[in-house]
Each structure stands twice: as structure tokens, then as C-alpha cells.
Design an enzyme around this catalytic site. Structure first.
Site, mmCIF file in Angstrom:
data_model
loop_
_atom_site.group_PDB
_atom_site.id
_atom_site.type_symbol
_atom_site.label_atom_id
_atom_site.label_comp_id
_atom_site.label_asym_id
_atom_site.label_seq_id
_atom_site.Cartn_x
_atom_site.Cartn_y
_atom_site.Cartn_z
ATOM 1 C CG ASP A 194 -29.645 29.265 -31.376
ATOM 2 O OD1 ASP A 194 -29.905 28.368 -31.853
ATOM 3 O OD2 ASP A 194 -29.754 30.009 -30.407
ATOM 4 C CG HIS A 213 -27.719 26.496 -23.833
ATOM 5 N ND1 HIS A 213 -28.145 27.333 -24.814
ATOM 6 C CD2 HIS A 213 -27.757 27.297 -22.428
ATOM 7 C CE1 HIS A 213 -29.566 27.334 -24.259
ATOM 8 N NE2 HIS A 213 -29.269 28.053 -23.115
ATOM 9 C CG HIS A 222 -26.792 30.666 -28.247
ATOM 10 N ND1 HIS A 222 -26.092 30.679 -26.918
ATOM 11 C CD2 HIS A 222 -27.370 29.562 -28.499
ATOM 12 C CE1 HIS A 222 -27.002 29.222 -26.291
ATOM 13 N NE2 HIS A 222 -27.630 28.586 -27.162
ATOM 14 C CE LYS A 266 -25.303 23.962 -26.921
ATOM 15 N NZ LYS A 266 -26.100 24.073 -27.656
ATOM 16 C CG HIS A 278 -25.552 27.305 -32.534
ATOM 17 N ND1 HIS A 278 -24.442 26.803 -31.408
ATOM 18 C CD2 HIS A 278 -26.615 26.781 -32.201
ATOM 19 C CE1 HIS A 278 -26.458 26.766 -30.362
ATOM 20 N NE2 HIS A 278 -27.134 27.115 -31.573
ATOM 21 C CG HIS A 295 -30.925 23.906 -32.919
ATOM 22 N ND1 HIS A 295 -30.511 23.035 -31.357
ATOM 23 C CD2 HIS A 295 -30.791 24.877 -32.297
ATOM 24 C CE1 HIS A 295 -29.694 23.635 -30.745
ATOM 25 N NE2 HIS A 295 -30.039 24.948 -31.349
HETATM 26 C C1 NCD Z 1 -32.716 26.170 -29.328
HETATM 27 C C2 NCD Z 1 -34.129 24.693 -29.946
HETATM 28 O O1 NCD Z 1 -34.958 24.957 -30.017
HETATM 29 O O2 NCD Z 1 -33.523 24.253 -29.942
HETATM 30 N N1 NCD Z 1 -33.583 26.430 -28.928
HETATM 31 C C3 NCD Z 1 -33.688 28.048 -28.402
HETATM 32 O O3 NCD Z 1 -34.030 28.668 -27.847
HETATM 33 N N2 NCD Z 1 -32.255 28.426 -29.110
HETATM 34 C C4 NCD Z 1 -31.890 25.331 -28.065
HETATM 35 C C5 NCD Z 1 -30.834 26.157 -27.797
HETATM 36 O O4 NCD Z 1 -30.345 26.198 -28.694
HETATM 37 O O5 NCD Z 1 -30.942 26.581 -26.902
HETATM 38 ZN ZN ZN Z 2 -29.119 26.217 -30.323
#
Ligand code: NCD
Ligand code: ZN
Length: 345
Positions: free
Chosen positions: A248, A137, A175, A100, A14, A16
Site C-alpha cells: 500500500d 478497501h 491492507h 478494486k 498493492h 500506488h
Molecule cells: C491510499 C492513497 O493515497 O492512494 N492512501 C492510504 O491511506 N492508504 C489509498 C488507499 O489505499 O486507501
Molecule cells: Zn492502497
């Protein structure tokens, strides 16, 4: 006390990576630590189709340069408009692994998220039929709910019925942050798993307010009480293959987080495996790190185990205060300015 540790190269289930100017930075950090990562689709606009996901994957690879030793695996953003045909395309496309589910309004860039899961029954049935996992999520979004209760309410009111209605659907609760989620996943039927982040293993909600407001510890789902943190630690080191590494890592500019309305997400990719090593070491469970970090996600997603290995060395070092995300933005990584006792060689 061993002063190094060698494990199969880990995977991040996971992450971003964002897009555009930040991609060179984010992709390089993940590639330095991980063999593969499941890349989340919450771009603006979101990555909703296989064609867009493959184009995004191409941009990630391009940002890494020739012969990258890193494989981006893609997730599609589920929306109210996702139809079963897209599920079939995912099932036929190597490198695109999962959908997702963002409940609309739950987190960063979730405006296009799902408003009514029940209306997506044919799409969920197709996922079940084709064995395409749904990453979730898991937070309820009713604005009247207490923000610290959102995950536990989602698990009881949405996830439990979903798993009953679709008994073959493969699900990853992403998460996880609560005892309720950890225990639910631990006791669930086959085909249900969870990712755990380093921030939720290392921190609890006191760390949001330690000596003042700490925007760089603000992520969603929120950090919870220490009892929840301890339960996450317990399942992470349990050797149960349902619980695996998903960092995450969610980079934001320092300015966007240090703001009157700061955004959620911890940028942990630059130090992810070291942070996990720190926790597993503190719990006297370094022998359980390899399964959690390098075997269990691959097993869940039906991928071969990585063949290369990485070496972690016991060595005190300090995490940088800031990292340049792009020529115009800097980000504060998780654990900025603090010491760690493990370093990836
Ligand atoms: C994530 C993001 O910034 O893309 N933020 C977070 O607080 N984890 C999105 C997510 O996974 O909820
Ligand atoms: Zn995330």
C-alpha cells in the site's frame, strides 16, 4: 544469526504509483524491490476501463526505460457504472488482473467509488463467473461511525454477506488492520485472502501521536491498537497463504501531508522489503518471509513464481529523511531518518 537472506524476488500485491512527473520515481523504487506489482487505479480521473489501464501500464513501462525487470499488473476502479462487459474484457486481457472496490468517500481519490454495492450484482456475478478477483478497501463510510471501527463494521455488515451472496467470488481484503479482519479472512471460505502492509505490522495507533501529531503515519485504514498489530503479525508469519505482501505504498508530497488537513498514505516502497524483514526478524520468523513476500500472492492470482532471487543483508543503515518524488515535490518515506537492520543488496 545469519547475516544474509536469499529469497525468490518478491511481488507487491498493492501499490500506488501515481502518474505524470512522479512516475519515474515511484516506478523505479517498486522495480528495484519487486518483480511484479498490482497497481491501484485511484488516479484522477480513475482507471475504470481496460483501455485506460493498458495506457497507464504503458506509461509506467515507459517511465522505467528499456528492458525493465518489472511487470506492472493492473487493477480497474469499480464504479456504479461498471458493467459485466468490462469484467469479460479483464478476463481476456493479460496484465489486467482485478477490480478494486473503493466505497465512495473511504479514502484518497475515492470520490468515484461505489455508492451501492447491491446494484452491482450483475457485475459481481460476472467476476465470479470469470474468476476475476475483487480487491476491497474494507471500510464502512457512514460519517457517524467511529473512525477506528470502520473496518470491523465493513467486515461484519458488508463483506460477510457479499461472500455468501457470491460464493465463488474471489476476494482480497486489502491492507487489513484489525484482529476482526485477520480472523475473518483466516476462517473464510476458499478464495478469500488479505494483504498486509509494513506500516500496520510495525506501528500502532500510539505512533500517530508519539510526542506530537505524526502525519507521515497517517494512512487508511488507520493504525489500530497494539492488540490488532500483534494479530496482524501473528497471521503474517503464520505461513497461511491467504495472507500476503501488499505494501500500500501511497506517495504524497510532504507538503500535502504536513498540512492542516493532511492526506492519507505512507510512502513505503523505497524500503518495503527491508521493513518486512525487520518485522519478521523481530518475531524470529525470517524463514516465513519468502512465502509471504514471494509465493502467496502469485498463488492467489494464478501467476507463475518469479525465478530470480534477491539477497537481503544484515547491515545497519539509515532511511533518508526525504525522497524527491518529482522535480517539484519531495516526499517523506516511511521510517524516514530511522535505522533499519536489513538492506536489499
Ligand atoms: C491510499 C492513497 O493515497 O492512494 N492512501 C492510504 O491511506 N492508504 C489509498 C488507499 O489505499 O486507501
Ligand atoms: Zn492502497
Amino acid at each position: 544469526m545469519a547475516d544474509f537472506l536469499e529469497i525468490t524476488r518478491p511481488d507487491d500485491a498493492h501499490v500506488h504509483l501515481r502518474d505524470g512527473a512522479a512516475l519515474g520515481c515511484t516506478a523505479a523504487f517498486s522495480a528495484a524491490q519487486f518483480a511484479r506489482a498490482l497497481v491501484m487505479p485511484n488516479l484522477l480521473p480513475p482507471v475504470t476501463g481496460v483501455a485506460e489501464a493498458l495506457a497507464y501500464r504503458g506509461r509506467i513501462l515507459e517511465a522505467l526505460g528499456p528492458e525493465p525487470e518489472f511487470e506492472p499488473l493492473m487493477a480497474l476502479y469499480l464504479t456504479d457504472e461498471t458493467r459485466p462487459a468490462e469484467v469479460r474484457r479483464v478476463a481476456e486481457t493479460p496484465g489486467v488482473l482485478a477490480f478494486k472496490l473503493y466505497p465512495k468517500g473511504a479514502t484518497t481519490h475515492s470520490q468515484a467509488g461505489v455508492t451501492r454495492l447491491a446494484a452491482l450484482a450483475p457485475t459481481l456475478e460476472a467476476m465470479q463467473e470469470h474468476g476475476v478477483p475483487l480487491c476491497i478497501h474494507g471500510e464502512a463510510t457512514d460519517p457517524g461511525l467511529d473512525v477506528f471501527d470502520r473496518e470491523k463494521i465493513f467486515v461484519a455488515e458488508t463483506l460477510a454477506p457479499l461472500l455468501e451472496e457470491f460464493p465463488g467470488l474471489r476476494v482480497v481484503l486489502e491492507h487489513i488492520t484489525t484482529r476482526e479482519a485477520a480472523q475473518f479472512v483466516g476462517a473464510a471460505r476458499a478464495g478469500v485472502a488479505a494483504t498486509i502492509t509494513p506500516q500496520h505490522l510495525l506501528l500502532n495507533r500510539n505512533d500517530l501521536f508519539a510526542g506530537g501529531l505524526r502525519p507521515h503515519h497517517y494512512c487508511l485504514p488507520l493504525l489500530k491498537r497494539a492488540v490488532h498489530q500483534r494479530e496482524l503479525q501473528r497471521v503474517a508469519i503464520s505461513g497461511n497463504p491467504r495472507f500476503f505482501l501488499g505494501s500500500d505504498s501511497a506517495p504524497h508530497s510532504a507538503a500535502a501531508k504536513e498540512s492542516a488537513c493532511g492526506c492519507a498514505g505512507c510512502f513505503c516502497a523505497p524500503v518495503a522489503i527491508e521493513l518486512y524483514a525487520e518485522v519478521f526478524d523481530a518475531l524470529d520468523a525470517l524463514d516465513k518471509l519468502e512465502g509471504f513476500a514471494s509465493h502467496f500472492a502469485a498463488e492467489f492470482y494464478g501467476l507463475p513464481r518469479n525465478t530470480s532471487r534477491v539477497r537481503l543483508e544484515r547491515k545497519t543503515w539509515r532511511v533518508p529523511e526525504t525522497i524527491e518524488l518529482s522535480p517539484t515535490e519531495e516526499s517523506v518515506p516511511l521510517w524516514a531518518g530511522r535505522e533499519l537492520s536489513w538492506k536489499l543488496a
